[in-house]
Write a protein that holds these residues in place. Structure first.
Motif, PDB file in Angstrom:
ATOM      1  N   LEU A 147       0.810  -1.219   0.000  1.00 41.88           N
ATOM      2  CA  LEU A 147       0.000   0.000   0.000  1.00 41.88           C
ATOM      3  C   LEU A 147       0.844   1.270   0.000  1.00 41.88           C
ATOM      4  CD1 LEU A 147      -2.742  -1.018   2.596  1.00 41.88           C
ATOM      5  CD2 LEU A 147      -2.950  -0.996   0.104  1.00 41.88           C
ATOM      6  N   ALA A 148       2.154   1.165  -0.171  1.00 44.41           N
ATOM      7  CA  ALA A 148       3.029   2.339  -0.104  1.00 44.41           C
ATOM      8  C   ALA A 148       2.711   3.345  -1.203  1.00 44.41           C
ATOM      9  CB  ALA A 148       4.490   1.899  -0.204  1.00 44.41           C
ATOM     10  N   GLU A 149       2.353   2.860  -2.383  1.00 42.93           N
ATOM     11  CA  GLU A 149       2.032   3.779  -3.483  1.00 42.93           C
ATOM     12  C   GLU A 149       0.811   4.628  -3.158  1.00 42.93           C
ATOM     13  OE1 GLU A 149       1.258   3.626  -8.336  1.00 42.93           O
ATOM     14  OE2 GLU A 149       1.592   1.783  -7.183  1.00 42.93           O
ATOM     15  N   ARG A 150      -0.234   3.993  -2.623  1.00 43.75           N
ATOM     16  CA  ARG A 150      -1.424   4.758  -2.239  1.00 43.75           C
ATOM     17  C   ARG A 150      -1.123   5.708  -1.085  1.00 43.75           C
ATOM     18  NH1 ARG A 150      -6.384   0.306  -2.478  1.00 43.75           N
ATOM     19  NH2 ARG A 150      -6.088  -0.275  -4.680  1.00 43.75           N
ATOM     20  N   ASN A 166       6.740  18.914   1.585  1.00 46.21           N
ATOM     21  CA  ASN A 166       6.183  17.777   0.844  1.00 46.21           C
ATOM     22  C   ASN A 166       7.298  16.766   0.560  1.00 46.21           C
ATOM     23  OD1 ASN A 166       4.645  16.052  -0.647  1.00 46.21           O
ATOM     24  ND2 ASN A 166       4.291  17.452  -2.351  1.00 46.21           N
ATOM     25  N   TYR A 167       7.302  15.680   1.338  1.00 47.18           N
ATOM     26  CA  TYR A 167       8.278  14.617   1.135  1.00 47.18           C
ATOM     27  C   TYR A 167       7.837  13.605   0.067  1.00 47.18           C
ATOM     28  CZ  TYR A 167      10.217  16.200   5.600  1.00 47.18           C
ATOM     29  OH  TYR A 167      10.760  16.948   6.607  1.00 47.18           O
ATOM     30  N   PHE A 168       6.582  13.667  -0.343  1.00 56.92           N
ATOM     31  CA  PHE A 168       6.005  12.597  -1.158  1.00 56.92           C
ATOM     32  C   PHE A 168       6.071  12.979  -2.631  1.00 56.92           C
ATOM     33  CE2 PHE A 168       4.031  12.832   2.994  1.00 56.92           C
ATOM     34  CZ  PHE A 168       4.220  11.550   3.473  1.00 56.92           C
ATOM     35  N   ASP A 169       7.205  12.705  -3.259  1.00 55.73           N
ATOM     36  CA  ASP A 169       7.366  12.990  -4.672  1.00 55.73           C
ATOM     37  C   ASP A 169       6.731  11.886  -5.509  1.00 55.73           C
ATOM     38  OD1 ASP A 169       9.101  11.091  -3.837  1.00 55.73           O
ATOM     39  OD2 ASP A 169      10.766  11.718  -5.077  1.00 55.73           O
ATOM     40  N   ARG A 170       6.694  12.114  -6.813  1.00 57.85           N
ATOM     41  CA  ARG A 170       6.057  11.150  -7.712  1.00 57.85           C
ATOM     42  C   ARG A 170       6.825   9.837  -7.771  1.00 57.85           C
ATOM     43  NH1 ARG A 170       4.304  14.851 -12.961  1.00 57.85           N
ATOM     44  NH2 ARG A 170       2.786  16.186 -11.865  1.00 57.85           N
ATOM     45  N   GLY A 171       8.138   9.909  -7.668  1.00 57.02           N
ATOM     46  CA  GLY A 171       8.934   8.697  -7.717  1.00 57.02           C
ATOM     47  C   GLY A 171       8.867   7.858  -6.457  1.00 57.02           C
ATOM     48  N   GLY A 172       8.369   8.435  -5.367  1.00 55.29           N
ATOM     49  CA  GLY A 172       8.252   7.690  -4.113  1.00 55.29           C
ATOM     50  C   GLY A 172       9.588   7.386  -3.463  1.00 55.29           C
ATOM     51  N   ILE A 173      10.575   8.272  -3.651  1.00 54.73           N
ATOM     52  CA  ILE A 173      11.905   8.019  -3.093  1.00 54.73           C
ATOM     53  C   ILE A 173      11.871   8.063  -1.569  1.00 54.73           C
ATOM     54  CG2 ILE A 173      14.278   8.888  -2.980  1.00 54.73           C
ATOM     55  CD1 ILE A 173      13.898   9.939  -5.812  1.00 54.73           C
ATOM     56  N   ILE A 175       9.263   7.687   0.629  1.00 62.40           N
ATOM     57  CA  ILE A 175       8.518   6.599   1.258  1.00 62.40           C
ATOM     58  C   ILE A 175       9.182   5.249   0.995  1.00 62.40           C
ATOM     59  CG2 ILE A 175       6.940   6.034  -0.646  1.00 62.40           C
ATOM     60  CD1 ILE A 175       4.696   6.055   1.516  1.00 62.40           C
ATOM     61  N   GLY A 176       9.907   5.153  -0.118  1.00 60.93           N
ATOM     62  CA  GLY A 176      10.631   3.912  -0.383  1.00 60.93           C
ATOM     63  C   GLY A 176      11.799   3.707   0.565  1.00 60.93           C
ATOM     64  N   ILE A 177      12.517   4.810   0.881  1.00 59.27           N
ATOM     65  CA  ILE A 177      13.687   4.707   1.755  1.00 59.27           C
ATOM     66  C   ILE A 177      13.278   4.656   3.228  1.00 59.27           C
ATOM     67  CG2 ILE A 177      15.779   5.913   2.516  1.00 59.27           C
ATOM     68  CD1 ILE A 177      16.075   6.956  -0.313  1.00 59.27           C
ATOM     69  N   MET A 178      12.326   5.491   3.612  1.00 60.20           N
ATOM     70  CA  MET A 178      11.981   5.642   5.020  1.00 60.20           C
ATOM     71  C   MET A 178      10.937   4.635   5.512  1.00 60.20           C
ATOM     72  SD  MET A 178      13.903   8.075   6.121  1.00 60.20           S
ATOM     73  CE  MET A 178      13.131   8.476   7.673  1.00 60.20           C
ATOM     74  N   LEU A 179      10.163   4.046   4.619  1.00 60.58           N
ATOM     75  CA  LEU A 179       9.115   3.116   5.054  1.00 60.58           C
ATOM     76  C   LEU A 179       9.326   1.710   4.494  1.00 60.58           C
ATOM     77  CD1 LEU A 179       6.397   2.706   6.542  1.00 60.58           C
ATOM     78  CD2 LEU A 179       5.259   3.268   4.378  1.00 60.58           C
ATOM     79  N   CYS A 180       9.388   1.600   3.167  1.00 63.59           N
ATOM     80  CA  CYS A 180       9.419   0.269   2.539  1.00 63.59           C
ATOM     81  C   CYS A 180      10.735  -0.453   2.786  1.00 63.59           C
ATOM     82  CB  CYS A 180       9.180   0.408   1.037  1.00 63.59           C
ATOM     83  SG  CYS A 180       7.546   1.052   0.632  1.00 63.59           S
TER      84      CYS A 180
END
Length: 236
Positions: A147-150, A166-173, A175-180
């Protein structure tokens, strides 16, 4: 001629916008770029005056070769971007990522606390939890990663409610590094621990089988010795 001057004025507005963006990107070179852009704009104005005085201008040729101001804007933007030096090495990229995050804000601290709780829970379940409990915990982490993309889309639309930027860029960098990435590392760690336990169990089972076979052989030897003793007694 009216359509030509209308397109010329639109191009001049685009050049002004490009110059403003360049000033925000590189403040150090703003004065030089301003002088270059002003001279280019004056040159464009003089060209426009020449076109106004000449009644035999072919507008189709102008559309074919394009507006001179657009080429001028591209050259100014390329000069500005040439002064930009981004991070080159992985170390510099990591440092740039650290500098871009406000680590003292509550959102980042809550995210780090969540990761700490996940890691502590994973360690506790690996040591004392059952197989189904660990599998359930890993499935929950996998659902969060799925659900990281949503979550990134929702964060991009509502970041003002809980963050300072705004940390949430289109590439998801982010949330990918800090969460996934941490959650996936936890899942892989738990899987590795489970495979290690399975390997240990297989080794123990094989050792028990070998030990049982040795005990059976010893019992057979004892029985054969006792039978031989009985036969000797009977002969005597």
């Amino acid at each position: 001629m009216a359509s030509y001057f209308k397109s010329l004025s639109d191009d001049m507005e685009k050049v002004a916008q490009v110059l403003e963006d360049g000033y925000q990107i590189l403040s150090g070179a703003a004065t030089q770029m301003g002088e270059a852009s002003s001279s280019n704009i004056h040159a464009a104005d003089s060209d426009a005056a020449d076109f106004d005085g000449d009644e035999d201008i072919n507008l189709e040729d102008f559309e074919e070769y394009g507006s001179p101001l657009m080429g001028m804007a591209d050259s100014v933007m390329s000069d500005i971007m040439s002064y930009q030096v981004g991070p080159q090495t992985p170390t510099e990229q990591i440092q740039a990522f650290k500098a871009a995050i406000t680590w003292s804000e509550p959102f980042i601290q809550c995210l780090l606390a969540f990761q700490a709780v996940v890691i502590i829970t994973a360690i506790a379940l690996t040591k004392k939890g059952g197989l189904y409990t660990r599998m359930g915990f890993m499935i929950i982490l996998a659902i969060i990663v799925r659900l990281a993309e949503r979550l990134n889309v929702m964060g991009n639309s509502r970041w003002k409610e809980f963050a300072t930027q705004n940390y949430f860029d289109r590439g998801g960098i982010f949330i990918g590094i800090m969460l996934c990435a941490p959650l996936l590392c936890v899942c892989f760690g738990m899987l590795f621990a489970m495979f290690r336990e399975a390997n240990t169990l297989l080794v123990d089972v094989k050792a028990m089988k070998i030990k049982a076979q040795q005990e059976q052989q010893q019992q057979k030897k004892k029985k054969s010795k006792e039978e031989e003793k009985k036969r000797r007694k009977k002969k005597d």
